[in-house]
Design a protein around this motif. Structure first.
Motif, PDB file in Angstrom:
ATOM      1  N   THR A 265       0.863  -1.190   0.000  1.00 44.39           N
ATOM      2  CA  THR A 265       0.000   0.000   0.000  1.00 44.39           C
ATOM      3  C   THR A 265       0.892   1.230   0.000  1.00 44.39           C
ATOM      4  OG1 THR A 265      -1.734  -1.156   1.224  1.00 44.39           O
ATOM      5  CG2 THR A 265      -1.814   1.247   1.207  1.00 44.39           C
ATOM      6  N   LEU A 266       0.819   1.996  -1.059  1.00 40.72           N
ATOM      7  CA  LEU A 266       1.593   3.232  -1.176  1.00 40.72           C
ATOM      8  C   LEU A 266       0.727   4.388  -0.694  1.00 40.72           C
ATOM      9  CD1 LEU A 266       4.217   4.621  -2.266  1.00 40.72           C
ATOM     10  CD2 LEU A 266       2.948   4.976  -4.405  1.00 40.72           C
ATOM     11  N   VAL A 267       1.229   5.150   0.273  1.00 40.96           N
ATOM     12  CA  VAL A 267       0.515   6.303   0.830  1.00 40.96           C
ATOM     13  C   VAL A 267       1.360   7.544   0.568  1.00 40.96           C
ATOM     14  CG1 VAL A 267      -0.513   7.329   2.879  1.00 40.96           C
ATOM     15  CG2 VAL A 267      -0.465   4.838   2.631  1.00 40.96           C
ATOM     16  N   ASN A 268       0.822   8.488  -0.148  1.00 44.01           N
ATOM     17  CA  ASN A 268       1.584   9.685  -0.499  1.00 44.01           C
ATOM     18  C   ASN A 268       1.403  10.752   0.577  1.00 44.01           C
ATOM     19  OD1 ASN A 268       2.952  11.799  -1.619  1.00 44.01           O
ATOM     20  ND2 ASN A 268       1.916  11.742  -3.594  1.00 44.01           N
ATOM     21  N   ASP A 269       2.358  10.832   1.482  1.00 43.69           N
ATOM     22  CA  ASP A 269       2.381  11.873   2.502  1.00 43.69           C
ATOM     23  C   ASP A 269       3.354  12.981   2.135  1.00 43.69           C
ATOM     24  OD1 ASP A 269       0.501  10.723   4.267  1.00 43.69           O
ATOM     25  OD2 ASP A 269       2.007   9.317   4.968  1.00 43.69           O
ATOM     26  N   GLY A 270       3.762  13.021   0.862  1.00 42.09           N
ATOM     27  CA  GLY A 270       4.664  14.064   0.403  1.00 42.09           C
ATOM     28  C   GLY A 270       3.924  15.304  -0.049  1.00 42.09           C
ATOM     29  N   THR A 271       4.626  16.159  -0.790  1.00 41.21           N
ATOM     30  CA  THR A 271       4.044  17.420  -1.235  1.00 41.21           C
ATOM     31  C   THR A 271       3.855  17.474  -2.738  1.00 41.21           C
ATOM     32  OG1 THR A 271       6.244  18.422  -1.358  1.00 41.21           O
ATOM     33  CG2 THR A 271       5.029  18.684   0.708  1.00 41.21           C
ATOM     34  N   THR A 272       4.206  16.385  -3.430  1.00 43.40           N
ATOM     35  CA  THR A 272       4.015  16.323  -4.868  1.00 43.40           C
ATOM     36  C   THR A 272       3.644  14.902  -5.250  1.00 43.40           C
ATOM     37  OG1 THR A 272       5.003  16.951  -6.999  1.00 43.40           O
ATOM     38  CG2 THR A 272       6.428  15.805  -5.424  1.00 43.40           C
ATOM     39  N   GLY A 273       3.307  14.687  -6.531  1.00 37.97           N
ATOM     40  CA  GLY A 273       2.874  13.363  -6.957  1.00 37.97           C
ATOM     41  C   GLY A 273       4.002  12.355  -6.971  1.00 37.97           C
ATOM     42  N   HIS A 274       3.674  11.100  -6.633  1.00 35.73           N
ATOM     43  CA  HIS A 274       4.649  10.008  -6.646  1.00 35.73           C
ATOM     44  C   HIS A 274       3.956   8.723  -7.075  1.00 35.73           C
ATOM     45  CE1 HIS A 274       7.873  12.335  -4.824  1.00 35.73           C
ATOM     46  NE2 HIS A 274       7.041  12.746  -3.880  1.00 35.73           N
ATOM     47  N   SER A 275       4.764   7.718  -7.368  1.00 32.57           N
ATOM     48  CA  SER A 275       4.254   6.416  -7.771  1.00 32.57           C
ATOM     49  C   SER A 275       5.263   5.365  -7.353  1.00 32.57           C
ATOM     50  CB  SER A 275       4.045   6.376  -9.295  1.00 32.57           C
ATOM     51  OG  SER A 275       5.277   6.648  -9.958  1.00 32.57           O
ATOM     52  N   ILE A 276       5.007   4.106  -7.731  1.00 34.97           N
ATOM     53  CA  ILE A 276       5.959   3.045  -7.408  1.00 34.97           C
ATOM     54  C   ILE A 276       5.891   1.977  -8.487  1.00 34.97           C
ATOM     55  CG2 ILE A 276       4.400   1.656  -5.971  1.00 34.97           C
ATOM     56  CD1 ILE A 276       6.862   1.326  -4.035  1.00 34.97           C
ATOM     57  N   ASP A 277       7.052   1.461  -8.842  1.00 28.76           N
ATOM     58  CA  ASP A 277       7.200   0.436  -9.875  1.00 28.76           C
ATOM     59  C   ASP A 277       8.056  -0.681  -9.297  1.00 28.76           C
ATOM     60  OD1 ASP A 277       7.870  -1.156 -12.024  1.00 28.76           O
ATOM     61  OD2 ASP A 277       8.840   0.431 -13.192  1.00 28.76           O
ATOM     62  N   PHE A 278       7.461  -1.878  -9.164  1.00 27.75           N
ATOM     63  CA  PHE A 278       8.195  -3.045  -8.671  1.00 27.75           C
ATOM     64  C   PHE A 278       8.641  -3.898  -9.856  1.00 27.75           C
ATOM     65  CE2 PHE A 278       5.982  -1.992  -4.749  1.00 27.75           C
ATOM     66  CZ  PHE A 278       6.933  -2.286  -3.794  1.00 27.75           C
ATOM     67  N   HIS A 279       9.958  -3.963 -10.080  1.00 24.98           N
ATOM     68  CA  HIS A 279      10.469  -4.822 -11.132  1.00 24.98           C
ATOM     69  C   HIS A 279      10.229  -6.296 -10.816  1.00 24.98           C
ATOM     70  CE1 HIS A 279      13.525  -1.680 -12.879  1.00 24.98           C
ATOM     71  NE2 HIS A 279      12.324  -1.151 -12.622  1.00 24.98           N
ATOM     72  N   ALA A 280       9.982  -6.608  -9.549  1.00 25.72           N
ATOM     73  CA  ALA A 280       9.752  -8.000  -9.169  1.00 25.72           C
ATOM     74  C   ALA A 280       8.385  -8.496  -9.595  1.00 25.72           C
ATOM     75  CB  ALA A 280       9.898  -8.159  -7.648  1.00 25.72           C
ATOM     76  N   GLY A 281       7.508  -7.621 -10.017  1.00 32.37           N
ATOM     77  CA  GLY A 281       6.181  -8.006 -10.483  1.00 32.37           C
ATOM     78  C   GLY A 281       6.080  -7.874 -11.987  1.00 32.37           C
ATOM     79  N   ALA A 282       5.310  -8.726 -12.626  1.00 30.88           N
ATOM     80  CA  ALA A 282       5.102  -8.668 -14.069  1.00 30.88           C
ATOM     81  C   ALA A 282       3.612  -8.450 -14.306  1.00 30.88           C
ATOM     82  CB  ALA A 282       5.584  -9.961 -14.731  1.00 30.88           C
ATOM     83  N   LEU A 283       3.216  -7.206 -14.546  1.00 30.90           N
ATOM     84  CA  LEU A 283       1.814  -6.881 -14.763  1.00 30.90           C
ATOM     85  C   LEU A 283       1.731  -5.538 -15.465  1.00 30.90           C
ATOM     86  CD1 LEU A 283       0.249  -5.812 -11.333  1.00 30.90           C
ATOM     87  CD2 LEU A 283       2.679  -6.037 -11.722  1.00 30.90           C
ATOM     88  N   ALA A 284       0.586  -5.285 -16.083  1.00 31.03           N
ATOM     89  CA  ALA A 284       0.409  -4.039 -16.833  1.00 31.03           C
ATOM     90  C   ALA A 284       0.592  -2.848 -15.901  1.00 31.03           C
ATOM     91  CB  ALA A 284      -0.973  -4.007 -17.477  1.00 31.03           C
ATOM     92  N   PRO A 285       1.389  -1.852 -16.308  1.00 31.86           N
ATOM     93  CA  PRO A 285       1.713  -0.749 -15.394  1.00 31.86           C
ATOM     94  C   PRO A 285       0.635   0.315 -15.259  1.00 31.86           C
ATOM     95  CG  PRO A 285       2.838  -0.448 -17.475  1.00 31.86           C
ATOM     96  CD  PRO A 285       2.141  -1.776 -17.574  1.00 31.86           C
ATOM     97  N   ASP A 286      -0.385   0.299 -16.118  1.00 34.94           N
ATOM     98  CA  ASP A 286      -1.315   1.429 -16.194  1.00 34.94           C
ATOM     99  C   ASP A 286      -1.908   1.815 -14.846  1.00 34.94           C
ATOM    100  OD1 ASP A 286      -1.254  -0.359 -18.591  1.00 34.94           O
ATOM    101  OD2 ASP A 286      -2.228   1.382 -19.509  1.00 34.94           O
ATOM    102  N   GLU A 287      -2.424   0.838 -14.103  1.00 30.44           N
ATOM    103  CA  GLU A 287      -3.124   1.132 -12.863  1.00 30.44           C
ATOM    104  C   GLU A 287      -2.216   1.131 -11.649  1.00 30.44           C
ATOM    105  OE1 GLU A 287      -6.317   2.192 -10.444  1.00 30.44           O
ATOM    106  OE2 GLU A 287      -6.069   2.243 -12.627  1.00 30.44           O
TER     107      GLU A 287
END
Length: 863
Positions: A642-664
């Motif tokens: 679960t990624l929770v953005n407590d920062g001040t700008t937009g962020h995301s996360i990309d796990f190379h260990a997973g193989a799935l469509a990145p869109d969502e």
């Protein structure tokens, strides 16, 4: 020894600590550990001695016990306490933890002995109406003993970093709100009405008696929550302490209504208590909104000035202003001493309490420096006044007493002096702003003088991806320009023009209107979100119908105001050859054990972190650390992050260990949002995870990366297993984010293992002769790979990007490997054993990167 002589001698000890405090404050930029010294010279040295001296004095008075005329036991305790305190200071400065341990033990033992003496006197004395004050003192000594133990543990370099961060708040809470504040609250029961020269309010002693258990319970909850690393529990304790303190002090409001504070002693104590309540309220809110303990520690750092300079110093100086003359001699001497200590009181109080907010609030650097010097002068003035007061006592000791009460200065004159103090603060602030007008956005390039046409040119600009569309507009000279900015992108953006006008940050789907004023010359514009300008988010305003001076160049990177002075090559070179400050804890490089459960919450936190000795940056992190936490599992494990953005700008996360469509799952989320990223580990490896929000290079360079280790099937057991993540750092100004221009130019200042330059030189990894050691290595980049090498060692097993390159296939190999070569985002592991004890450096054999900080040591001991 008579009372006056005793208090004069022991008061000299407090005076000496205060002089040392002022000296360190004046020269703090040139001293090591100056911040730690300032805190402990005040709280441990000056306040600690004052509490030991005066709590014994008040205990004797309240319990109607005659003081020991020789003060032998008391003198021994004070001597031991000061010896312990000095030992702690010397040990910290010399980085000798055994000395810190010895001094801390002495301080704790003296505190317990003092408390035991007071408790014994309380039990053997006749019933006393205000014996509850002595109970406050006894409870405070227990807090000091526990707090000293935590402080000693924090100084131990072997203490894990996560435990150190938890102990920080517990140590501060017990020492400041336990040892100091409990003593203050207990003493005010009788001292406050005495200082006001008024009748004690009804219910004071009852409130104090009921409040003590509540205060101790709340303090235990706060400290316990800190040790557990739980902001909500610690915050609950702070709220409870705030409520209990309010209950204890509430009856005193009646005394204030009857007799208004009007001298330095009472006003200083009152101001100090107000700062205490404000600090507690801030702490409660900060803990309530902190998603992780590192974030709570960072927020708590903002309380240093309010608690110490606002509360502790003012209560200490106010109390000494009242008490010192009382114990010095006869009535005439007392009046003379009091008159000296009252000199300039309105000015000193006003300067201190008007200047302190400028030090606490996010004001420009030069304003904070100027305000802090004013506050220091206001407080330091007490010391020469105290010397004059002692001199006046000796001079006037034999003079006959004058009848009546001493006359105070007329209220109008006192208000005039206070106004003069406020004027000094205002003028100093104005001078600081005038010396650095750009700190408030002034001093932007001037517009060419032009007659206003009275016409407004209105344009619409939208954001698509990382572009302003259109990225240039034309406007007749003299027109007023109004820009409507629509954010049709997927991240937060803003628009800044080189004349100083700007929009705020706007979220996707929102819009803002920028009134740029009357335009007389061409302007540059850009998005001020970190890294966006380097990605091409620039804008131009072109003037037509008049001579067009060249557009003013934009000297800005991530913000529209100039940064502090950049970190120079000399600063970096000195840092790489320096040792970290005492209390430094290296990141634990040991691979955490694999667990069957992988439900993880990763909050995005913006934290201030040291990345090399003396160099700090504002990092964007997953979970408060850079790299983020290492996840460890096996093929087939399911990870739910679960990624929770407590920062001040937009962020995301990309796990190379997973193989799935990145869109969502890899989409950018805005501050306050969260997403769940679920994947199944189908293949073995050490996999990178990172923020994939554009500019991706800057987000990774600023700390948003980590490792996921998925063990290959049938991976043999080894004696020790470490994880090394290499990354580059492109240093911004001190305390700022990474420099986007350096990232684009691929010119790193540091190359580091696990987020800190040469940290394993200062805290080596360990092994023993004959042990089998596996080292997982990941090149996080964002731009550079690694050639991992252990000096003096040879690898007999090399596994890289999903397969064995050497060994591990069931048959011994005559060959060996000297380096594990990886491009950016690649990973693997090496195995080896050591035949001899010694210190084996490990480096990136791209030697310029080793010299930039990609260097560590494995310390191998004998069997």
């Amino acid at each position: 020894m008579n009372r006056s002589g005793w208090h004069l001698r022991v008061g000299a000890v407090v005076f000496a600590w205060l002089v040392a405090l002022v000296a360190v404050a004046a020269a703090h930029r040139f001293l090591p550990l100056s911040g730690w010294l300032l805190i402990h010279l005040l709280a441990l040295g000056a306040a600690g001695n004052a509490i030991l001296i005066w709590s014994r004095h008040f205990a004797d008075a309240l319990l109607r016990r005659p003081p020991d005329p020789k003060h032998t036991a008391e003198a021994l305790r004070l001597s031991a306490f000061n010896a312990g305190a000095v030992t702690v200071v010397v040990g910290m400065l010399g980085r000798w933890w055994p000395m810190v341990l010895a001094g801390g033990v002495v301080v704790a033992v003296v505190a317990l002995a003092h408390g035991a003496t007071l408790l014994r006197q309380l039990r053997t004395a006749l019933p006393a109406r205000f014996g509850v004050t002595v109970r406050y003192y006894v409870a405070a000594t227990g807090c000091l003993a526990i707090g000293a133990g935590l402080g000693v543990a924090m100084a131990n370099p072997a203490l894990p970093g996560n435990i150190h961060e938890r102990f920080v708040i517990a140590h501060a809470a017990l020492n400041l709100f336990g040892w100091v504040a409990l003593t203050v609250l207990g003493t005010l029961v009788t001292l406050w009405p005495t200082m006001l020269r008024t009748r004690m309010a009804n219910g004071v002693e009852v409130a104090a008696r009921r409040g003590l258990p509540m205060l101790l319970t709340a303090l235990a909850v706060a400290a316990g929550g800190a040790v557990m690393g739980s902001p909500p529990i610690a915050g609950l304790g702070v709220v409870g302490y705030l409520g209990a303190a309010g209950m204890v002090l509430r009856p005193h409001l009646d005394e204030i209504r009857r007799k208004r504070p009007n001298d330095f002693a009472t006003l200083s104590v009152l101001a100090g208590v107000a700062w205490l309540f404000g600090s507690l309220a801030f702490a409660a809110v900060a803990l309530a909104i902190s998603p992780t303990w590192p974030a709570a520690v960072a927020a708590a750092g903002e309380l240093t000035a309010p608690v110490l300079a606002g509360f502790l110093v003012q209560v200490l100086l106010g109390s000494l202003t009242y008490l010192a003359p009382v114990v010095m001699g006869g009535r005439q001497a007392t009046l003379a001493a009091g008159a000296e200590l009252e000199r300039g009181a309105p000015w000193r109080l006003t300067v201190a309490n008007a200047g302190l907010p400028l030090c606490v609030l996010p004001t420009p650097s030069l304003v904070r420096v100027a305000a802090s010097m004013l506050v220091l002068v206001a407080y330091a003035a007490f010391l020469p006044l105290l010397v004059r007061a002692v001199w006046r006592v000796h001079r006037d000791r034999e003079k006959p007493s004058a009848p009546g009460q001493p006359q105070m200065a007329p209220p109008r004159r006192r208000l005039g002096v206070a106004a003069a103090g406020l004027g000094v603060v205002v003028l100093t602030t104005a001078a600081a702003v005038a010396a650095d007008p750009a700190s408030l956005g002034f001093g932007t390039p001037p517009q060419v003088a032009v007659a206003a046409t009275g016409h407004t040119t209105m344009v619409s600009v939208r954001i698509e991806g990382m572009r302003f569309v259109p990225d240039a507009v034309e406007i007749p000279a003299g027109d007023r320009l109004q820009i409507t900015l629509d954010n049709t992108g997927t991240d937060q953006h803003d628009l800044v023009l080189s004349n100083g006008t700007r929009t705020g940050r706007i979220a996707p789907g929102e819009s803002a209107v920028l009134d740029a004023g009357v335009i007389g010359s061409s302007l540059d514009g850009w998005c001020a979100v970190a890294g966006h300008r380097q990605m091409g988010m620039t804008f131009s305003v072109r003037v037509t119908g008049a001579p067009m001076p060249p557009a003013h160049p934009a000297h800005h990177d991530s913000h529209d105001s100039p940064h502090p002075a950049p970190i120079s090559a000399g600063d970096i070179a000195r840092s790489l050859s320096a040792d970290p400050a005492p209390g430094f804890t290296a990141r634990d490089a040991a691979l955490p054990p694999a667990t069957p459960e992988h439900r993880v919450t990763l909050p995005v936190n913006e934290v201030q972190r040291e990345v090399s000795p003396g160099i700090s940056q504002r990092l964007w992190t997953f979970g408060g650390t850079a790299p983020g936490p290492t996840l460890h599992g096996k093929v087939g494990d399911v990870f739910e992050v679960t990624l929770v953005n407590d920062g001040t700008t937009g962020h995301s996360i990309d796990f190379h260990a997973g193989a799935l469509a990145p869109d969502e799952p890899m989409r950018t989320i805005q501050p306050g949002q969260r997403l769940v990223y679920r994947f199944t580990a189908t293949r073995a490896g050490i996999w990178l995870y990172h923020c994939s929000t554009m500019p991706m290079s800057l987000h990774i360079a600023n700390g948003m990366f980590g490792a996921v280790v998925i063990d290959p099937p049938d991976l043999p057991r080894v004696d020790r297993e470490y994880v090394i993540v290499q990354s580059e750092m492109y240093l911004g100004a001190p305390g700022e984010v990474a420099d986007g221009d350096k990232v684009v130019a691929d010119k790193p200042d540091l190359v580091v293992f696990n987020g800190y330059a040469r940290q394993y030189d200062h805290a080596p990894l360990v092994a023993r002769v004959g042990e089998r050691v596996r080292i997982w290595v990941l090149a996080a980049g964002p731009n550079r790979g690694t050639s991992f090498h252990v000096v003096g060692g040879q690898f007999d097993t090399v596994w890289s990007e999903g397969d064995y390159r050497l060994g591990g296939k069931g048959s011994p190999s005559a060959g060996g490997a000297q380096a594990l070569g990886l491009f950016a985002a690649q990973g693997g592991f090496v195995e080896m054993s050591f035949g001899q004890p010694g210190r084996y450096p490990f480096v990136s054999h791209a030697m310029v990167d080793a010299e930039r900080g990609a260097h560590g040591i494995i310390e191998v001991a004998g069997r």
